[in-house]
Design an enzyme around this catalytic site. Structure first.
Site, mmCIF file in Angstrom:
data_model
loop_
_atom_site.group_PDB
_atom_site.id
_atom_site.type_symbol
_atom_site.label_atom_id
_atom_site.label_comp_id
_atom_site.label_asym_id
_atom_site.label_seq_id
_atom_site.Cartn_x
_atom_site.Cartn_y
_atom_site.Cartn_z
ATOM 1 N N ASP A 28 0.798 -1.226 0.000
ATOM 2 C CA ASP A 28 0.000 0.000 0.000
ATOM 3 C C ASP A 28 0.835 1.283 0.000
ATOM 4 O O ASP A 28 0.290 2.364 0.192
ATOM 5 C CB ASP A 28 -0.973 0.050 1.188
ATOM 6 N N GLY A 30 2.318 2.191 -2.685
ATOM 7 C CA GLY A 30 2.083 2.758 -4.000
ATOM 8 C C GLY A 30 2.977 2.274 -5.118
ATOM 9 O O GLY A 30 3.122 2.965 -6.133
ATOM 10 N N SER A 32 2.561 -0.308 -7.311
ATOM 11 C CA SER A 32 1.836 -0.608 -8.540
ATOM 12 C C SER A 32 1.328 0.664 -9.204
ATOM 13 O O SER A 32 1.343 0.794 -10.436
ATOM 14 C CB SER A 32 0.674 -1.553 -8.247
ATOM 15 N N GLY A 474 12.023 -54.352 32.928
ATOM 16 C CA GLY A 474 11.344 -53.550 31.914
ATOM 17 C C GLY A 474 12.268 -52.962 30.867
ATOM 18 O O GLY A 474 11.867 -52.088 30.091
ATOM 19 N N SER A 543 23.765 -57.131 31.825
ATOM 20 C CA SER A 543 25.147 -56.694 32.107
ATOM 21 C C SER A 543 25.350 -56.428 33.600
ATOM 22 O O SER A 543 25.496 -55.282 34.020
ATOM 23 C CB SER A 543 25.487 -55.450 31.287
#
Length: 633
Positions: A28, A30, A32, A474, A543
């Site tokens: 905007d 300017g 273009s 686990g 281990s």
């Protein structure tokens, strides 16, 4: 408002004569409107074009705008913003120009990168009523980043401030100070009203206090760039075709001149061969004229006097003036991706015809476009930001750092088939590369691909998580769950589980102390090889002895982390899904850890997870945190 009936808005003049300029500015402000009025006032529109646009505006029920001259896309007119770069040609008495209109909206900056990359000069449009915006600074900085040093400023919308010189001087001083801080100097700061045509192609009576050039005069004062044909030869290979027994190398000469008989050096690689012929294709009845020379701007096809390996992306040059090549590059990047740019992000880098898979190895600094200061502690480049980063490529990149050799100095970053950034190559990061190679104790000198290279490609560090604990604690469950989470996150991850190792790699071993120790040694060596291949390796082994685990730590070295999966013997026996504890207490399994053989719990593990008191999700989260801290930084 006379116009030429033969000059089209979107058709170039004869090849090589157009002077490319880019028009940039905040949305905007300017741009273009300025372009549309400039085309009209330089008689560069076809007869009847303005009348056609005015009639179209009446039909659509909107007020005529000069921006309609070049806002060709219907969506642009509907939304009132420019969303793509547009090329428009116009002429002054001095020369022909091609205008590259670049979008000003922040979301469309990637198109500005594309447009400005080919420009030789720029017009920066600033709304004098609004003043210097953040986007004005971004655009100016990007022009400097892309090497566009010739800049004129159109101080637009002077009519909205009643052509007030004091307002013009105030905004001009602020803008010139910023440009100076980034190394740019405006050739002219022209007070204009694009809507009314003030000071575009002709001098305006509304600004008697302004003595400088009009916009057109400022454009005509820009210096034409040095001829590309006088630069060192750069012929990026577009493709290689095979006809009969001939291999034809095709490409466009980006700089310099190439002559029949020239010895070419192809980078990367350094292979050499001479130009044996120039190839042409002529239609039936057309005389075949074979050139002996080609210069910058010309597409060519050549054969070589030796059957060397040449591929797309290599750059042909003359001996003594070849491009540089490196796998680690220091680049300044203008980042336009969807997410901030950070270490580990994998991208595709395009330089000339070359395409390279790269990873962000370091963020060196981030540049504040407002203060033009560098934040050397920043670790990400925000969207729309500018920063200096180290890119590491799987293969050597051919590049230049000289300003004139634009095609091999600038590049584009691509992610998921989208352009996400523009880069200016500043040089190779060879010092850091050599230091890393010398200090890395895990890189075998005979390897053609180093651990560091694999880590860069993978986007994470390699290492070994050694899970130790009683049977039933686990370990395997956590290892497999962790593997799945890391795999889904795109990480290179492998599990070495005790049972799997015993049925494969160590199936020849018994469960004597010697057999257990040898099993751990083999497991550690296998984990080390996988880590050197860039993997995060999760080892799940009982281990039981501290000395054996210490041996594993020494074998693996860098990246080793010991995780104690803790659970009481009662808890482990209660989970005895395999019935091993029952068999051990019945005497069927001799020397079973926890029953008839000792387990030495780690005294200072890198992490302890207590699966007897924690939920599986809690234990997994703690493991993921360890992985993130150790391997994903």
């Amino acid at each position: 408002m006379a116009a030429s009936a033969t000059t089209p808005v979107r058709a170039p003049s004869s090849r090589g004569q157009d002077f490319p300029i880019v028009i940039v500015g905040h949305v905007d402000h300017g741009k273009s409107t300025l372009i549309g009025r400039l085309l009209n006032d330089t008689d560069s529109l076809p007869n009847g074009k303005v009348e056609e646009l005015r009639a179209s505006s009446v039909r659509r029920g909107v007020e005529f705008e000069w921006s309609f001259v070049m806002d060709a896309l219907q969506v642009e007119r509907d939304q009132g913003i420019t969303v793509d770069t547009t090329r428009i040609w116009f002429k002054t008495p001095k020369r022909s120009y091609v205008i590259i209109d670049a979008p000003g909206h922040k979301e469309f900056l990637k198109n500005m990168v594309t447009g400005a990359a080919s420009a030789r000069a720029a017009v920066l449009v600033v709304d004098v009523a609004r003043g210097v915006s953040e986007q004005t600074r971004r655009h100016a900085y990007l022009l400097n980043l892309l090497g566009v040093s010739q800049v004129a400023v159109a101080m637009n919308k002077m009519d909205l401030v009643d052509y007030d010189q004091a307002r013009y001087d105030l905004v001009k001083a602020e803008l010139e100070a910023y440009l100076a801080s980034i190394g740019l100097t405006a050739a002219a700061v022209v007070p204009v009203s694009a809507q009314k045509g003030d000071n575009l192609a002709g001098r305006s009576a509304a600004t008697p206090w302004y003595k400088g050039p009009t916009v057109v005069e400022a454009l005509d004062a820009f210096k034409a760039p040095a001829s590309a044909k006088d630069l060192p030869l750069r012929l990026p290979v577009q493709d290689v075709f095979k006809f009969d027994e001939r291999r034809v190398v095709v490409g466009r000469v980006e700089a310099g001149t190439i002559t029949l008989g020239d010895e070419l050096v192809f980078t990367p690689g350094g292979r050499r061969a001479r130009v044996a012929s120039f190839e042409t294709w002529a239609g039936p009845g057309t005389p075949r004229i074979v050139p002996r020379q080609a210069e910058a701007g010309e597409p060519i096809a050549i054969t070589l006097d030796q059957d060397i390996f040449v591929e797309r992306g290599q750059v042909a040059a003359l001996d003594g003036t070849t491009p540089s090549e490196a796998k680690r590059l220091r680049v300044r990047v203008f980042w336009l991706g969807r997410e901030p740019l950070k270490v580990g992000v994998r991208l595709k880098l395009k330089v000339a015809t070359g395409e390279y898979h790269v990873t962000v190895a370091r963020v060196l600094s981030v540049i504040d476009v407002h203060t033009v200061s560098e934040d050397k502690l920043a670790d990400v480049v925000e969207v729309g930001g500018i920063g200096d980063v180290i890119l590491e490529s799987r293969s050597p990149v051919a590049f230049d750092t000289e300003a004139g050799l634009r095609s091999t100095r600038r590049g584009v970053l691509v992610q998921d088939y989208r352009q996400v950034g523009g880069v200016l190559i500043q040089g190779a990061d060879e010092v850091e590369k050599e230091t890393a190679e010398k200090t890395s104790v895990l890189v075998a000198p005979t390897h053609s691909v180093t651990r560091r290279e694999r880590e860069v490609v993978n986007g994470h560090k390699a290492g070994v998580l050694w899970l130790t604990g009683l049977s039933g604690s686990g370990k395997s469950t956590l290892a497999m769950t962790l593997q799945r989470r890391l795999f889904e996150a795109g990480k290179q991850v492998t599990v070495l589980d005790g049972d799997a190792l015993r049925t494969g790699l160590s199936k020849d071993l018994d469960f004597s102390p010697e057999g257990r120790r040898e099993n751990i040694r083999r497991s550690a060596e296998a984990a080390k090889l996988l880590a050197e291949s860039g993997h995060i390796v999760i080892v799940s082994l009982i281990s039981p002895l501290a000395a054996d685990r210490d041996m594993a730590r020494q074998t693996i070295g860098e990246g080793f982390a010991e995780v104690y999966v803790s659970a009481t013997l009662d808890v482990c026996e209660g989970r005895d899904v395999k019935g091993l504890y029952a068999r051990a207490r019945a005497g069927e399994i001799p020397a079973f850890t926890g029953v008839s053989a000792p387990y030495e719990a780690p005294e200072t593990p890198d992490l302890t997870v207590d699966t007897g008191t924690e939920s599986p999700d809690q234990s997994l989260d703690r493991l993921l945190t360890l992985v993130s801290d150790r391997y994903l930084v």
